[in-house]
Design an enzyme around this catalytic site. Structure first.
Site, mmCIF file in Angstrom:
data_model
loop_
_atom_site.group_PDB
_atom_site.id
_atom_site.type_symbol
_atom_site.label_atom_id
_atom_site.label_comp_id
_atom_site.label_asym_id
_atom_site.label_seq_id
_atom_site.Cartn_x
_atom_site.Cartn_y
_atom_site.Cartn_z
ATOM 1 N N ASP A 1 29.301 63.201 47.502
ATOM 2 C CA ASP A 1 30.483 62.750 48.251
ATOM 3 C C ASP A 1 31.780 63.098 47.529
ATOM 4 O O ASP A 1 32.712 63.664 48.120
ATOM 5 C CB ASP A 1 30.416 61.240 48.486
ATOM 6 C CG ASP A 1 29.127 60.821 49.162
ATOM 7 O OD1 ASP A 1 28.402 61.705 49.654
ATOM 8 O OD2 ASP A 1 28.837 59.612 49.189
ATOM 9 N N SER B 1 34.170 57.275 53.105
ATOM 10 C CA SER B 1 35.512 56.696 53.015
ATOM 11 C C SER B 1 35.795 56.300 51.564
ATOM 12 O O SER B 1 36.927 56.417 51.096
ATOM 13 C CB SER B 1 35.649 55.487 53.945
ATOM 14 O OG SER B 1 34.597 54.581 53.732
HETATM 15 C C1 GLA Z 1 25.393 58.382 49.758
HETATM 16 C C2 GLA Z 1 25.614 58.723 48.291
HETATM 17 C C3 GLA Z 1 25.372 60.208 48.049
HETATM 18 C C4 GLA Z 1 24.031 60.657 48.610
HETATM 19 C C5 GLA Z 1 23.839 60.167 50.050
HETATM 20 C C6 GLA Z 1 22.463 60.450 50.572
HETATM 21 O O1 GLA Z 1 26.355 59.002 50.541
HETATM 22 O O2 GLA Z 1 26.916 58.396 47.889
HETATM 23 O O3 GLA Z 1 25.469 60.488 46.670
HETATM 24 O O4 GLA Z 1 22.975 60.237 47.784
HETATM 25 O O5 GLA Z 1 24.092 58.784 50.165
HETATM 26 O O6 GLA Z 1 22.240 61.810 50.681
#
Ligand code: GLA
Length: 387
Positions: free
Chosen positions: A175, A130
């Site tokens: 993300d 989000s």
């Molecule tokens: C979170 C972080 C990502 C990644 C994941 C685990 O979502 O924002 O960058 O490291 O955890 O895979």
């Protein structure tokens, strides 16, 4: 709620608040990661897709050199002065936007004043990014408002920096990259070192991606994430490699005696997970869903036992799915995202979705007293300007 419905609701709420229709509307999706967890900040591979859950921002220019932003989901407002360097502040959700505005200021891109209203269908704090959806939708709005398009990789990096510096999470690139770059009908095999992607189609209507939110969020996560990252860096240092991407299992075994057991287990997860991720992309391309599913279970086991980022509720959801097995329409299941709560992602047969949801929902309720929320999503496209 579809994107079209969310967009028109955001527009309507904007009109209600500011007395006229918005001039622009932008959207950015959340993401789910099929496999490749805690590998991005180790220069490894991840295999995510955009989901049909979005953050939408409606906006119009204003004569004043400030951003006035109302968050419909939290029913709170913030005014940000654009004439001075933007810093962290309250309410906490505004930091994701402040961080992105600060990133544009650093690039010396002039941002005209605007009024905005934000709404999201990405569940907050559910491990479906989000925060990245808010950062990337903000960047998309600022691109439109300033008439200055960023290169997509630069855009994702700017948003990652906002998360790191304004929300204090030393996150990797997955993300924000996914929210910018996702492609409808495809998973992204992202090489986090070269920042290049390979698109892997997922359009077979018999196969569905089922997301189950445990609706638990264990606190302490900020610290735990940074701690995991530091442990991985320690392991790379002992192995004399730039990052765990450059290490192999034989190298790890050869140096095992020189490592604390905890560091060994962290590295074991990362090295094996990077291998599982590229293998999973191959199996997806080949339509080998059982094999892909086995890799997902192995990923969960490794995250639970070696990396220690799962929790009882996620383990339960994964176990329930695993027990249903292929006869019950489940190929594979695992926790997804940073961990310590949030969601599982499962690869399931479309015709079994309802039965799977009913079974898992009832068993989860009985064992935990909690309601899990579930939805299926096709791979959705990345951030875009709707108007
Ligand atoms: C979170 C972080 C990502 C990644 C994941 C685990 O979502 O924002 O960058 O490291 O955890 O895979």
């Amino acid at each position: 709620m579809t994107l079209t419905e969310l967009a028109s609701e955001t527009s309507r709420r904007f009109q209600e608040r500011y007395g006229h229709a918005p001039l622009s509307l932008v959207a950015a999706p959340g993401r789910v990661n099929l496999i490749g967890e805690h590998t991005d900040y180790n220069d490894g591979f991840v295999f995510p897709m955009g989901i049909e859950r979005y953050t939408v921002i409606a906006a119009s220019p204003s004569a004043l050199r400030r951003a006035q932003i109302f968050s419909a989901d939290t029913n709170s407002e913030v005014t940000i002065d654009l004439e001075s360097t933007v810093t962290r502040g309250q309410p906490s959700w505004s930091n994701y936007m402040r961080g992105v505005i600060a990133g544009f200021q650093k690039l010396k891109i002039a941002i005209p004043g605007f009024d905005a209203l934000v709404m999201s269908s990405v569940p907050m704090g559910g491990g479906l990014s989000s925060s990245a959806a808010l950062e990337v939708s903000t960047a998309t709005l600022l691109e439109a408002a300033s008439n200055h398009r960023l290169d997509p990789v630069q855009k994702a990096l700017l948003c990652q920096k906002a998360e790191q510096e304004f929300a204090g999470v030393p996150c990797g690139i997955m993300d924000q990259f996914t929210s910018v770059m996702a492609k409808e009908g495809h998973l992204l095999l992202l090489d986090c070192r070269s920042r290049t992607t390979e698109l892997v189609p997922l359009t077979n209507p018999d196969l569905s991606i089922l997301i189950i939110n445990s609706n638990v969020k264990h606190e302490l996560t900020g610290g735990e994430y940074a701690e995991r990252r530091a442990q991985c860096e320690r392991a790379a240092q002992i192995l004399s490699v730039a990052s765990l991407r450059d290490a192999s299992l034989p190298m790890l075994e050869a140096d095992r005696a020189r490592m604390e057991p905890l560091i060994y287990h962290r590295a074991l997860h990362v090295i094996s997970e990077i291998a599982r991720t590229t293998e999973a992309a191959r199996e997806m391309r080949a339509g080998q869903w059982s094999k892909l599913g086995q890799l997902m279970y192995a990923s969960h086991d490794s995250l639970r036992d070696d990396f220690e980022v799962s929790c009882a509720e996620l383990d339960l959801l994964m176990d329930l799915a695993r027990k249903l097995g292929e006869r019950g329409g489940v190929f594979g299941s695992r926790m997804t995202g940073g961990g310590f709560g949030g969601c599982t992602v499962s690869l399931v047969e479309t015709r079994s979705v309802d039965a799977i949801c009913q079974h898992i929902g009832a068993a989860y309720r009985e064992k935990t007293g909690l309601e899990a929320t579930m939805f299926v999503s096709r791979p959705a496209g990345g951030a875009r300007v709707l108007k």
